[in-house]
Design a protein around this motif. Sequence first.
Motif, PDB file in Angstrom:
ATOM      1  N   PRO A 119       0.596  -1.300  -0.068  1.00 26.36           N
ATOM      2  CA  PRO A 119      -0.107   0.025  -0.163  1.00 26.36           C
ATOM      3  C   PRO A 119       0.930   1.261   0.042  1.00 26.36           C
ATOM      4  O   PRO A 119       0.503   2.236  -0.531  1.00 26.36           O
ATOM      5  CB  PRO A 119      -0.867  -0.288   1.423  1.00 26.36           C
ATOM      6  N   LEU A 120       2.006   1.227   0.568  1.00 26.10           N
ATOM      7  CA  LEU A 120       2.800   2.336   0.644  1.00 26.10           C
ATOM      8  C   LEU A 120       3.474   2.833  -0.574  1.00 26.10           C
ATOM      9  O   LEU A 120       3.390   3.932  -1.062  1.00 26.10           O
ATOM     10  CB  LEU A 120       3.849   1.850   1.923  1.00 26.10           C
ATOM     11  N   PHE A 151       0.453   3.913  -2.951  1.00 30.43           N
ATOM     12  CA  PHE A 151       0.114   5.339  -2.568  1.00 30.43           C
ATOM     13  C   PHE A 151       1.131   6.566  -2.967  1.00 30.43           C
ATOM     14  O   PHE A 151       0.959   7.344  -3.472  1.00 30.43           O
ATOM     15  CB  PHE A 151      -0.280   5.554  -1.258  1.00 30.43           C
ATOM     16  N   ARG A 156       0.690   9.338  -5.423  1.00 33.74           N
ATOM     17  CA  ARG A 156       1.102  10.650  -5.141  1.00 33.74           C
ATOM     18  C   ARG A 156       2.216  11.133  -5.883  1.00 33.74           C
ATOM     19  O   ARG A 156       2.083  12.706  -6.056  1.00 33.74           O
ATOM     20  CB  ARG A 156       1.710  10.732  -3.592  1.00 33.74           C
ATOM     21  N   ALA A 212      -8.051  17.197  -5.691  1.00 31.48           N
ATOM     22  CA  ALA A 212      -9.710  16.967  -5.655  1.00 31.48           C
ATOM     23  C   ALA A 212     -10.515  17.712  -6.453  1.00 31.48           C
ATOM     24  O   ALA A 212     -11.569  17.182  -7.068  1.00 31.48           O
ATOM     25  CB  ALA A 212     -10.342  17.477  -4.350  1.00 31.48           C
ATOM     26  N   ARG A 251     -14.114   6.593  -6.824  1.00 30.66           N
ATOM     27  CA  ARG A 251     -14.576   7.438  -5.547  1.00 30.66           C
ATOM     28  C   ARG A 251     -13.825   8.371  -5.041  1.00 30.66           C
ATOM     29  O   ARG A 251     -12.697   8.381  -5.069  1.00 30.66           O
ATOM     30  CB  ARG A 251     -14.736   6.190  -4.485  1.00 30.66           C
ATOM     31  N   ASP A 301     -14.529  10.192  -2.049  1.00 31.34           N
ATOM     32  CA  ASP A 301     -14.537  10.883  -0.832  1.00 31.34           C
ATOM     33  C   ASP A 301     -13.217  10.581   0.122  1.00 31.34           C
ATOM     34  O   ASP A 301     -13.079  10.608   1.291  1.00 31.34           O
ATOM     35  CB  ASP A 301     -15.700   9.965   0.022  1.00 31.34           C
ATOM     36  N   ALA A 302     -12.418  10.401  -0.851  1.00 25.72           N
ATOM     37  CA  ALA A 302     -10.976  10.342  -0.439  1.00 25.72           C
ATOM     38  C   ALA A 302     -10.245  10.996   0.677  1.00 25.72           C
ATOM     39  O   ALA A 302      -9.957  10.304   1.751  1.00 25.72           O
ATOM     40  CB  ALA A 302      -9.896  10.412  -1.571  1.00 25.72           C
ATOM     41  N   GLY A 303     -10.690  12.222   0.936  1.00 28.76           N
ATOM     42  CA  GLY A 303     -10.160  13.031   1.819  1.00 28.76           C
ATOM     43  C   GLY A 303     -10.907  12.452   3.104  1.00 28.76           C
ATOM     44  O   GLY A 303      -9.937  12.100   4.305  1.00 28.76           O
ATOM     45  N   TRP A 356     -12.236   9.671   3.653  1.00 28.27           N
ATOM     46  CA  TRP A 356     -12.022   8.065   3.759  1.00 28.27           C
ATOM     47  C   TRP A 356     -10.739   7.875   4.620  1.00 28.27           C
ATOM     48  O   TRP A 356     -10.714   7.053   5.459  1.00 28.27           O
ATOM     49  CB  TRP A 356     -11.999   7.829   2.408  1.00 28.27           C
ATOM     50  N   LEU A 357      -9.670   8.829   4.288  1.00 25.85           N
ATOM     51  CA  LEU A 357      -8.479   8.668   4.883  1.00 25.85           C
ATOM     52  C   LEU A 357      -8.460   8.776   6.419  1.00 25.85           C
ATOM     53  O   LEU A 357      -8.007   8.177   7.084  1.00 25.85           O
ATOM     54  CB  LEU A 357      -7.543   9.646   4.111  1.00 25.85           C
ATOM     55  N   SER A 358      -9.001  10.082   6.605  1.00 25.82           N
ATOM     56  CA  SER A 358      -9.404  10.308   7.959  1.00 25.82           C
ATOM     57  C   SER A 358     -10.638   9.971   8.469  1.00 25.82           C
ATOM     58  O   SER A 358     -10.699   8.617   8.635  1.00 25.82           O
ATOM     59  CB  SER A 358      -9.716  11.884   7.900  1.00 25.82           C
TER      60      SER A 358
END
Lengths: 175, 175
Positions: B29-30, B33, B37, B58, B165, B167-169, B171-173
């Motif tokens: 995952p790192l 991501f 990024r 976004a 999708r 709602d990422a922001g 979703w992470l938090s």
Amino acid sequence: MVDHSVGKNVNQVVDSGKAIPDTPGFELPLLLFGAFRTLIDRLHARLAEEGHPDLRPAHGFAMQAIGTGGATASEVGRRLGVSKQAAGKTVDRLLALGYAERTDDPHDARRKLVRLTPRGRAALHRSAELFDELRAEWSAALGPDRVRDLEHALRTVVPRETAFRLDAGTWLSGA
Amino acid sequence: MVDHSVGKNVNQVVDSGKAIPDTPGFELPLLLFGAFRTLIDRLHARLAEEGHPDLRPAHGFAMQAIGTGGATASEVGRRLGVSKQAAGKTVDRLLALGYAERTDDPHDARRKLVRLTPRGRAALHRSAELFDELRAEWSAALGPDRVRDLEHALRTVVPRETAFRLDAGTWLSGA
DNA sequence: CGGAATGGTCAACCATGTTGTCGATCTTAC
DNA sequence: GTAAGATCGACAACATGGTTGACCATTCCG
């Protein structure tokens, strides 16, 4: 949604040494993010089942940053690439959820050492196991070699430091 | 930071049919991501240089969701997997930045069609080009086949709907 | 016609981030 | 030994973006 209908994976045609565009470039980030998200979602689905329903991805990163040895909020902030204040808030959250605890540093009255509670350590440990399982599933689905090559490819393409930054929430939105 | 010292990419050892764990699962995952990024960061660095310094990841997703044909806030919300209210706010932001405009729908007095302004369309178009360039860079660095295989592998492993999708922001938090 | 859906907006609230300020506490240089 | 500086943690103010819930206007449909 976009409906450029990238569809069935149009295979590249190499004609006369000149490559005809195969996959539109914008798919790559979407796939990367989708893959990341899939992994994280599945991890947290499992964690939730196993008694950690309140743990969010961000918390996992933060706990990772705290580490087994503990750390101060400022350190966590530096590791995550966010301000010490932001790190402090996240730590507060972790405290409230029972995954971490704050203790005074006997050697330095300014510092407050944040340590993972047993529950925190357990969650972290379990996460590692689950990630291994998830990776194993990918290996089963894709073949171990392809997963390894995928990792290798990504490793050569992403700068070493980039991986752990966790201003992710804001980074996506705006600040 | 973890310091399990995954280090130099410990190569897998196949012993007697039984695989010894090579890369710890949490790296996957790192890397994913990090790769995502990296791509997005570079895209926005270029966009910023070219006159779109206020555009955030976004916003790109939102503009993608609006599309060339325009859409209502509710539609955008559905496409992005967020509430219509959240979509509305994002649209407001886009309006304020000059990337979109709101017009009344003559056929349905309830609806307000959101359309991209020329500036918005330009940014979207330029983003697509830049993503192609970025992908080309990866192809140069890794070889075209590996990039294609990477995409293919990811495509088989991520559920089709997951990609878009946004709602990422949250979703992470946590929400 | 009239009730159900749908679209947009307002308001309250949450989670995270940011900057700036400040007091307390090391550290270091004189 | 002490004064200047760096660092730590905390508070406050603010921005973003997401969530629900409530409402009104409009359209759809039985």
